[in-house]
Design an enzyme around this catalytic site. Structure first.
Site, PDB file in Angstrom:
ATOM      1  N   GLU A 141      12.571   2.188  13.819  1.00  0.00           N
ATOM      2  CA  GLU A 141      11.732   3.307  13.361  1.00  0.00           C
ATOM      3  C   GLU A 141      10.547   3.408  14.309  1.00  0.00           C
ATOM      4  O   GLU A 141      10.494   2.701  15.325  1.00  0.00           O
ATOM      5  CB  GLU A 141      11.305   3.097  11.904  1.00  0.00           C
ATOM      6  CG  GLU A 141      10.544   1.807  11.672  1.00  0.00           C
ATOM      7  CD  GLU A 141      10.234   1.538  10.202  1.00  0.00           C
ATOM      8  OE1 GLU A 141      10.071   2.486   9.430  1.00  0.00           O
ATOM      9  OE2 GLU A 141      10.137   0.353   9.842  1.00  0.00           O
ATOM     10  N   TYR A 165       0.839  -1.195   0.000  1.00  0.00           N
ATOM     11  CA  TYR A 165       0.000   0.000   0.000  1.00  0.00           C
ATOM     12  C   TYR A 165       0.876   1.247   0.000  1.00  0.00           C
ATOM     13  O   TYR A 165       2.084   1.176   0.250  1.00  0.00           O
ATOM     14  CB  TYR A 165      -0.943   0.005   1.206  1.00  0.00           C
ATOM     15  CG  TYR A 165      -0.266   0.291   2.518  1.00  0.00           C
ATOM     16  CD1 TYR A 165       0.532  -0.658   3.135  1.00  0.00           C
ATOM     17  CD2 TYR A 165      -0.410   1.530   3.144  1.00  0.00           C
ATOM     18  CE1 TYR A 165       1.167  -0.387   4.338  1.00  0.00           C
ATOM     19  CE2 TYR A 165       0.218   1.810   4.339  1.00  0.00           C
ATOM     20  CZ  TYR A 165       1.005   0.848   4.944  1.00  0.00           C
ATOM     21  OH  TYR A 165       1.644   1.123   6.116  1.00  0.00           O
ATOM     22  N   LEU A 218      11.348   1.017   6.835  1.00  0.00           N
ATOM     23  CA  LEU A 218      10.686   1.451   5.604  1.00  0.00           C
ATOM     24  C   LEU A 218      11.418   2.689   5.068  1.00  0.00           C
ATOM     25  O   LEU A 218      11.731   3.600   5.845  1.00  0.00           O
ATOM     26  CB  LEU A 218       9.231   1.814   5.899  1.00  0.00           C
ATOM     27  CG  LEU A 218       8.437   2.125   4.636  1.00  0.00           C
ATOM     28  CD1 LEU A 218       7.984   0.826   3.968  1.00  0.00           C
ATOM     29  CD2 LEU A 218       7.223   2.981   4.941  1.00  0.00           C
ATOM     30  N   LYS A 226       6.558  -2.178   1.907  1.00  0.00           N
ATOM     31  CA  LYS A 226       5.392  -1.582   2.578  1.00  0.00           C
ATOM     32  C   LYS A 226       4.191  -2.514   2.445  1.00  0.00           C
ATOM     33  O   LYS A 226       3.225  -2.226   1.714  1.00  0.00           O
ATOM     34  CB  LYS A 226       5.109  -0.193   1.990  1.00  0.00           C
ATOM     35  CG  LYS A 226       4.229   0.685   2.877  1.00  0.00           C
ATOM     36  CD  LYS A 226       4.287   2.124   2.405  1.00  0.00           C
ATOM     37  CE  LYS A 226       3.267   3.020   3.055  1.00  0.00           C
ATOM     38  NZ  LYS A 226       3.431   3.215   4.481  1.00  0.00           N
TER      39      LYS A 226
HETATM   40  N1  PLP Z   1       7.807   3.609   8.787  1.00  0.00           N
HETATM   41  C1  PLP Z   1       6.645   2.929   8.823  1.00  0.00           C
HETATM   42  C2  PLP Z   1       6.612   1.592   9.488  1.00  0.00           C
HETATM   43  C3  PLP Z   1       5.490   3.457   8.232  1.00  0.00           C
HETATM   44  O1  PLP Z   1       4.340   2.768   8.269  1.00  0.00           O
HETATM   45  C4  PLP Z   1       5.559   4.732   7.616  1.00  0.00           C
HETATM   46  C5  PLP Z   1       4.374   5.324   6.982  1.00  0.00           C
HETATM   47  O2  PLP Z   1       3.305   4.790   7.005  1.00  0.00           O
HETATM   48  C6  PLP Z   1       6.779   5.420   7.623  1.00  0.00           C
HETATM   49  C7  PLP Z   1       7.893   4.829   8.199  1.00  0.00           C
HETATM   50  C8  PLP Z   1       6.905   6.772   6.987  1.00  0.00           C
HETATM   51  O3  PLP Z   1       6.861   6.660   5.603  1.00  0.00           O
HETATM   52  P1  PLP Z   1       6.337   7.869   4.692  1.00  0.00           P
HETATM   53  O4  PLP Z   1       7.186   9.054   5.023  1.00  0.00           O
HETATM   54  O5  PLP Z   1       6.518   7.378   3.315  1.00  0.00           O
HETATM   55  O6  PLP Z   1       4.905   8.103   5.086  1.00  0.00           O
END
Ligand code: PLP
Length: 292
Positions: A180, A33, A205, A147
């Site tokens: 994270e 997603y 991620l 993701k």
């Molecule tokens: N890490 C995780 C586990 C996430 O689910 C998300 C966003 O949903 C992020 C980091 C941040 O990613 P982004 O900046 O692309 O929203």
């Protein structure tokens, strides 16, 4: 205005939007997603989001459900039909529908759904109180760079945070290092004012917001060091924050029982948030088409 969703080729009222019970996304979390911010009707970093979508699908051997141009068009249409100014558009691509078996046939047609939601709170220019986070053990699989919709560990972690009155967690690996947050990337600012965030790899991620912030910070002459940092280091940091599509830059004022800095959002994260807002305000209408 009633909400409209996109489901496998059709725009339907949100309340009537359904997927097949043997969609592999439902039965195996077999899909990926994206959540893309919409700012004044324009998508933020659509190109990098589509790149990450393609990379995730490639890793899982799921074909793109349509060309980038068509996917971008669907997202734009969902945003338009829902009258979204500031908010998000959500996209999910699953492997497809098939009798429930772990293995799959390569001929499956991927399913694709999209929804959009208003989030006016994203437009806050100043974060006054900052956020408290709790630390949790990172119990996820070893490919957190993909993701996938398999978010149960994140769901459990964030529910635990909510019960503790916190909007986020810092997840910690077996070596005591922060990976994270629950749905964001984690950062800290050291005593010399350097921005520290974990390097990309299978452990986190590759956040699109993180990516843009690294660039904006460096362009503004701020020092960014991509290296792992421990929970203990974060607790003693000058500042900490997390970044994501919906939070942009969110200052962290407490981790577990440790107050960060003076307990108020710090100047470095405030500056970075301001840079990010400037970046959003500079988006141009070709943001929809340049990415495709
Ligand atoms: N890490 C995780 C586990 C996430 O689910 C998300 C966003 O949903 C992020 C980091 C941040 O990613 P982004 O900046 O692309 O929203």
């Amino acid at each position: 205005m009633s909400r409209i969703a996109y489901v496998n080729g059709r725009y339907v009222p949100h309340r009537a939007a359904t997927v097949h019970i043997e969609d592999r996304g439902l039965q195996f979390a077999d899909g990926v997603y994206e959540v893309i911010a919409i700012w004044r009707g324009l998508p933020v970093d659509l190109g990098p989001h589509l790149n990450r979508l393609e990379q995730g699908l490639t890793e899982l051997q799921i074909p793109m459900p349509a060309s980038r141009r068509v996917v971008a068009h669907v997202l734009r249409e969902v945003v338009r039909r829902n009258g979204i100014g500031t908010g998000i558009v959500y996209l999910q691509v699953n492997r497809g529908v098939a009798p429930r078996l772990h293995t799959w046939d390569h001929g499956l047609r991927p399913s694709m759904i999209a929804t959009a939601r208003r989030m006016p709170s994203m437009a806050r220019t100043v974060i006054e109180d900052g956020a408290k986070v709790i630390s949790v053990e990172d119990i996820r699989w070893k490919r957190r760079d993909i993701k996938t919709v398999g978010l149960l560990p994140n769901v459990l972690a964030k529910q635990k945070a909510q019960a503790a009155g916190c909007p986020e967690v810092f997840q910690v690996d077996g070596d005591g290092m922060v990976t994270e947050a629950g749905a964001s990337n984690a950062w800290m600012v050291d005593q010399d004012g350097r921005l520290i965030t974990r390097p990309l790899g299978h452990e986190i991620l590759p956040g699109i917001t993180r990516r843009t912030l690294v660039r904006l910070a460096r362009d503004a002459g701020m020092e960014v060091v991509e290296r792992p940092f421990s929970l203990e280091e974060a607790k003693a940091a000058r500042e900490a924050f997390f970044s994501s599509t919906t939070n942009f830059v969110m200052p962290v004022v407490q981790i577990d029982d440790a107050v960060i800095g003076n307990g108020k959002p710090g100047s470095v994260s405030a500056r970075l948030r301001a840079l990010y807002l400037d970046y959003l305000n500079g988006l141009t209408p070709d943001a929809w088409t340049a990415a495709a």
